[in-house]
Design an enzyme around this catalytic site. Sequence first.
Site, short mmCIF file in Angstrom:
data_model
loop_
_atom_site.label_atom_id
_atom_site.label_comp_id
_atom_site.label_asym_id
_atom_site.label_seq_id
_atom_site.Cartn_x
_atom_site.Cartn_y
_atom_site.Cartn_z
N ASP A 1 0.45 12.14 -0.98
CA ASP A 1 0.02 10.82 -1.42
C ASP A 1 -1.50 10.73 -1.46
OD1 ASP A 1 0.91 7.98 -1.94
OD2 ASP A 1 -0.36 7.63 -0.18
N ASP B 1 7.42 13.31 1.33
CA ASP B 1 6.20 12.61 0.96
C ASP B 1 5.22 12.72 2.12
OD1 ASP B 1 4.48 10.90 -0.53
OD2 ASP B 1 6.24 9.89 -1.34
N HIS C 1 7.56 5.27 -8.19
CA HIS C 1 7.70 4.03 -7.43
C HIS C 1 6.54 3.07 -7.64
CE1 HIS C 1 5.22 6.65 -5.01
NE2 HIS C 1 4.81 5.61 -4.32
N ASP C 2 5.46 3.51 -8.29
CA ASP C 2 4.29 2.67 -8.53
C ASP C 2 4.15 2.22 -9.98
OD1 ASP C 2 3.37 2.72 -5.90
OD2 ASP C 2 2.20 4.54 -6.20
N GLU D 1 -0.80 13.84 -5.50
CA GLU D 1 -1.09 12.62 -6.26
C GLU D 1 -2.59 12.38 -6.19
OE1 GLU D 1 0.11 7.89 -6.32
OE2 GLU D 1 -0.43 8.89 -4.44
#
Length: 580
Positions: free
Chosen positions: A217, A109, A349-350, A276
Amino acid sequence: MTLDQTVAPTLDAAPWWTSAVVYQVYPRSFADSNGDGVGDLPGLIGRLDHLERLGVDVIWLSPVYASPHADNGYDISDYRAIDPAFGTLADFDRLLAEVHARGMKLIMDLVVNHTSDEHPWFVESRSSKDNPKRDWYWWRPPREGFEAGQPGAEPTNWESFFSGPTWTLDETTGEYYLHLFAPKQPDLNWENPEVRHAVYEMMRWWLDRGVDGFRMDVINLISKDPALPDAATTGTGGLGDGFPHYGTGPRIHEFLQEMHREVFESRSGRLLTVGEMPGVTWEDARLFTDPARRELDMVFQFEHVSLDHGPGGKFDPEPLDLRDLKASLGRWQTALGDVGWNSLYWNNHDQPRVVSRFGDDGEYWRESATALATVLHLHRGTPYVYQGEELGMTNAPFADVHDLRDVESLNHYREAVDAGADPEAVLRGLRAMGRDNARTPVQWDATPNAGFTTGRPWLPVNPNHTWLNAQAQYDDPKSVFNHYRQLIELRHALPVIARGDFRMLLADEPYLYAYERALGDDRVLVVANLSGTPQIATLDGEWSTTDLLLSNVDEPSFVNGRIAMEPWSAHVFMRSIHSR
């Protein structure tokens, strides 16, 4: 769209990731090896057999870097160190070796829109106005006519993703720094070439260590309008949505192309890069993922997971209209059919657990979990499985706000209640949509704490782990786990799944989701009833039970050429033109 060599090239000519499936590990909640209640790298190593058994090709590892954990690791204080909560750099090297030994890849990440306020770069930057790293972050004086610290003195009126203003006053210099997320996550200034090249050097360091790419991210937020203009007032306290001034900003393509040249150009072919990108459109995505532009392999878009947001936003959910979902996903399939590539996901995870969000986590738990998996995985694109999704893990029954850990949820609760909202109504929204739902520990078995830890877990284990767990599903051929395993096998085995054309069917049906995939002589039909009531699917063609490839229920029934669909049933058919 018609099938031709441009739209669907042969599998041999396609990048390896077109037939791959990625599995996201959120390490804090995956597996704990030392009993401290927090998942770690040795715990992940001990569970790699689960991922090998599932059949995934790539592990995406959420941040394990050194961090104060203001946002559970997405606030990094040292990009080249492993946080002691997760282990050591030696543990990471062992993990990487074990992953590669199993024929899988591992991507890190990459969080470079912002750092932690405890990162040495920011510590230097805030030390004085003339520090050499001052311009590595966004600093501004108070708004003209205001004294520092006065209400409204922030340089712009932008509202943070985590509530409140995006600016925090630093007492040392009397200026404000920008943070699109939490105050402990100051934004890096990508306008400064020194920042960019420090990031690229760090990325090369990890690639030289052997990692196989990056999930980036909120990468489309790194280019801001340098003027930092005010936004239209939409939020509380005179705050507004600054997204038009920093989302997919003026130099974003330039920055990503530079990154590709500096980091990936000499390593092309073996790596995977996915960005993302909140608020990204399909028009943007065609540019970002066009191979000729040399930017990214694919992007994460949020259109389909925003369809159930109500008038009050994500914490004010409303029922999903399946026709909207089909229109959204179908639009992306068409838009990226001839240029670029789609990522496919329900969970991360969100996001809350999909079986609770779009499915039925009660009477039709198994059926809805497998139906939703079938619909998603057989689209054109690279599927992403979030830990526990392959088991059908559900949202958690949080009793009250004290059970929550996520900074976004806690900030929203405080702000909404302070503004006069009913606390129970706010909590209902958080139970449905809060990020903690995705972060409860993975449910390995029926023992206390679900086999996740021998200690006290950092976030309570879902009580349903006594029956919903991996151990209970491994040997059950009809389990959610084994259905995911079969879907992954289909992508590996069938070029038509990996690279075939896509055609949406029954677009106006409110409960049925159906589409065809085509490559050469092969045709695949996917049809699912995403409701709790029986439906009849009327489709063109001469499909029959002899064409059945996979089903999540008993063999389908054909009535006068139409398919009788049980609640939450999903069927996959395949045939070759020359075989008929």
